[in-house]
Design an enzyme around this catalytic site. Structure first.
Site, PDB file in Angstrom:
ATOM      1  N   GLU A  94      96.886  33.010 -48.883  1.00  8.26           N
ATOM      2  CA  GLU A  94      95.707  32.178 -48.632  1.00  8.26           C
ATOM      3  C   GLU A  94      95.286  31.345 -49.838  1.00  8.26           C
ATOM      4  OE1 GLU A  94      94.163  31.615 -45.863  1.00  8.26           O
ATOM      5  OE2 GLU A  94      95.169  33.100 -44.595  1.00  8.26           O
ATOM      6  N   SER A 365      62.348  77.009  -7.520  1.00  5.60           N
ATOM      7  CA  SER A 365      62.059  78.300  -8.162  1.00  5.60           C
ATOM      8  C   SER A 365      62.504  78.372  -9.614  1.00  5.60           C
ATOM      9  CB  SER A 365      62.722  79.429  -7.368  1.00  5.60           C
ATOM     10  OG  SER A 365      62.126  79.541  -6.091  1.00  5.60           O
TER      11      SER A 365
END
Length: 684
Positions: A94, A365
């Protein structure tokens, strides 16, 4: 008279002198202007920027549960965590002069300008790494001279404000590598399934070649093209002295093992839990959506991946394939810490994202233990007797409430609290709430962690006020914790992208009930899995002491319970008002719960429910409610708060020729513990 003319050489020398003076002055002015520009740029702050980073959610063991990025997957890492080979490969291809220039490369710039002028467009690129970083952080990708000038000025600012390593670190965490991977860490994980610091020279050279054309050079798309680009980069590294010819040759010959992309299609783990985490992050902790998705947060959770997988598998295998509308929810916690270990909000997340662990349904319950805990703290004992028979209750200005037992079955006799819990006797329950007052039960429920609104009416005893499985699970955790409540914790800590701790959750215990009453209740809840209990159908699947309570309505089936190590709640039913078949579908809540508890705790020795100080144990004749003797046919071991145990002996079964009853002696506690400790044997 003839005028003498100045010799041409003299005129030329004078002109040269003026030109030199002008050039020197111009150079001084230019230098001064450049100095002023540098000073100006140095004094100006760089534009604000928000670098999107991937937020990662971790399980309790450090395993990654999920990454949040919405198409921009980025995990920033310091330059020390990047392979030197990848750094060299990037510089070589690069910007080979990166370490020498001050933001832009004059030679490359001149060449690019020449090509651009010849072609009358902006086809030639000359951007350095610093310029690319400036463009990615602050500018658009438009190819205009105006953007080029801004890019150059911003590049100078970056060079003035940051070191070369800092610029390189920002750049390598910013650039795009394809397949939603931004930055080297996400790219290394995407392509090779490893961290950026562990990349080989060969992998580094291949990865460094991708940003030039993320789709074109992706090894997933065209491996041969990616290899060709890799070779070019290895040659550049050799040219710049980063590699020897032999090292470059070896790297090119090295086999490349790419990550299997099929893994991306694997069903996501714990999707309902991940949604729950997102909800907590945004609504409880106040972190906005953008920061949550793109802030690079590290969210550490309590989820146990092994337990979670087992929960998902058990639900999937238990629910019938031919009835996709039947749903299930499961949540499990460590009662000592409140840490949520598993959460399944439905059978198929792709079909429905509604999390039923948070949905509110009538618990039936399974609510009763909350009421019985209040009763044990207000005069009741495990031996409190009441008659189980059809009963009409009157309340609030002559309103009538007529509960019934399941299947119309009544003892039609006096029963104690242990028997009422075991068989889930509704008459005993409503008589209890009538004695306590519904409001006292509401207060007890709230203290245990129930936050849903509840109606203070007699039917509350039978679980008619809706609650969520998560709430009920927290209440049961307080019961097994001997009356100490813990808030459910799903997130232990959140860190920002720089490792700063934003928040930390720690277990806080609050005393909400008497420890003796809580321990007595736990003991009685174990009877649910004994013969005749409502959970007995799955007792043979359980190989450790457990306690719990079933619950059922026309539309819901529940089982909530615990061991000392784990508390879990399971709900089974339909989203819409469709009745549950209690025999077949109702059984599934028990099946899922039992299978999960055994599977989740596999490999752990059974833990005992110990009794706190202030508890005594005696044998009771259940028919008379008195102390059992050696002649009582069915003695049962009961636990009581010290001083509340009966003192009279049963005389109903003593033969006529016996003068005095001989009491049964409770088992020696140490022998009992030794027996229980040797009960469990690890699987061979």
């Amino acid at each position: 008279m003839e005028v003498m003319r100045e010799p041409s050489l003299l005129r030329y020398l004078r002109w040269v002198k003026k030109f030199v003076k002008f050039s020197i002055l111009s150079l001084l002015c230019l230098s001064f202007a450049i100095l002023l520009l540098i000073l100006y740029l140095r004094s100006q702050p760089l534009p604000e920027t928000f670098v999107k980073q991937t937020t990662t959610i971790y399980a309790s063991n450090g395993e990654v549960l999920d990454t949040m990025h919405r198409g921009e997957n980025r995990i920033s890492v310091p330059i020390q965590e990047i392979s030197p080979a990848l750094i060299n490969a990037t510089i070589a291809i690069e910007d080979r002069s990166f370490r020498e220039h001050y933001g832009f490369d004059w030679k490359r710039l001149a060449m690019a300008a020449y090509v651009d002028v010849i072609n009358m467009d902006m086809r030639q690129g000359a951007s350095t790494i610093t310029q690319q970083l400036a463009r990615n952080l602050y500018l658009t990708l438009d190819k205009t001279w105006e953007r080029k000038i801004k890019e150059a000025l911003l590049a100078i600012q970056l060079e003035l404000n940051y070191s070369k390593d800092e610029i390189l670190e920002m750049y390598m965490n910013q650039i795009y590598y394809g397949h939603s991977a931004y930055g080297v860490q996400a790219a290394a994980q995407t392509y090779f399934g490893k961290d950026a610091k562990n990349l080989t020279v060969a992998e580094s050279a291949m990865l460094a070649g991708i940003p030039k054309g993320p789709t074109y050079y992706s090894p997933f798309v065209d491996f041969e093209r990616a290899k060709s680009r890799q070779k070019l980069i290895l040659e550049a590294m050799e040219r710049d002295g980063m590699l020897t010819a032999k090292e470059a040759e070896q790297a090119y010959a090295e086999p490349i093992k790419l990550k299997q992309r099929t893994a991306e299609n694997i069903a996501e783990q714990a999707p309902y839990f991940r949604d729950y985490i997102a909800n907590l992050v945004k609504n409880k902790y106040g972190i906005d959506e953008e920061k949550f998705i793109h802030g690079g947060l590290k969210i550490h959770t309590t989820l146990d991946p092994v337990m979670q997988k087992k929960a998902e598998e058990i639900i999937a295998s238990t629910l019938p394939k031919d009835n996709p509308n039947l749903q299930a929810a499961l949540v499990a916690m460590d009662p000592a810490t409140g840490h949520v270990k598993a959460m399944v909000g439905g059978r198929d997340y792709k079909t429905s994202q509604y999390n039923r662990v948070l949905g509110k349904r009538q618990p039936g319950s399974s609510f009763k233990p909350i009421m019985y805990l209040a009763a044990l703290q207000n005069g009741y004992t495990p031996l409190t007797m009441m008659k189980s028979e059809p009963t009409v209750f009157t309340y609030d200005n002559n309103k009538q409430y007529i509960p019934s037992n399941f299947g119309g079955r009544y003892a039609n006799a006096m029963i104690n609290m242990r028997e009422a819990i075991k068989t889930s006797d509704n008459i005993y329950a409503v008589k209890t709430i009538d004695f306590l007052s519904p409001q006292k039960v509401v207060e007890q429920a709230k203290s245990l962690g129930i936050t849903s609104p509840m109606q203070a009416v007699p039917s509350l005893a039978l679980g008619t006020s809706p609650v969520s499985p998560l709430e009920l699970n927290a209440a049961y955790a307080a019961i097994v914790n001997k009356g100490e409540a813990v808030q459910p914790i799903a997130i232990t800590s959140i860190e920002d992208s720089e490792g700063n701790v934003l928040l930390e959750e720690k277990t806080e215990k609050t005393r909400v009930a008497d420890p003796v009453a809580s321990a007595l209740l736990v003991n009685m809840m174990q009877s649910v899995f004994e013969r005749g209990g409502t959970g007995y159908r799955v007792a043979n699947e359980l190989n450790r002491p457990v306690a719990g309570k079933t619950g059922s309505t026309d539309y819901d089936a529940w089982l909530s319970g615990f061991t000392p190590q784990l508390v879990a709640t399971v709900w089974v039913g339909y989203d819409k008002n469709q009745k549950v078949d209690d025999v077949k579908e109702g059984y599934m809540s028990k099946k899922i719960w039992a299978s999960f508890m055994e599977s989740a705790l596999k490999g752990q020795p059974p833990a005992l429910f110990d009794m706190p100080a202030g508890v005594v144990s005696v044998y009771i004749d259940p028919a008379s409610g008195k102390l059992a003797t050696e002649h009582c046919p069915n003695p049962q071991l009961f636990y009581f708060a010290s001083g509340t145990e009966p003192h009279d002996y049963c005389t109903d079964h003593i033969p006529a020729d016996h003068q005095a009853p001989t009491p049964l002696t409770p088992p020696d506690s140490s022998t009992f513990w030794q027996r229980m400790g040797s009960w469990w044997k690890p699987e061979q």
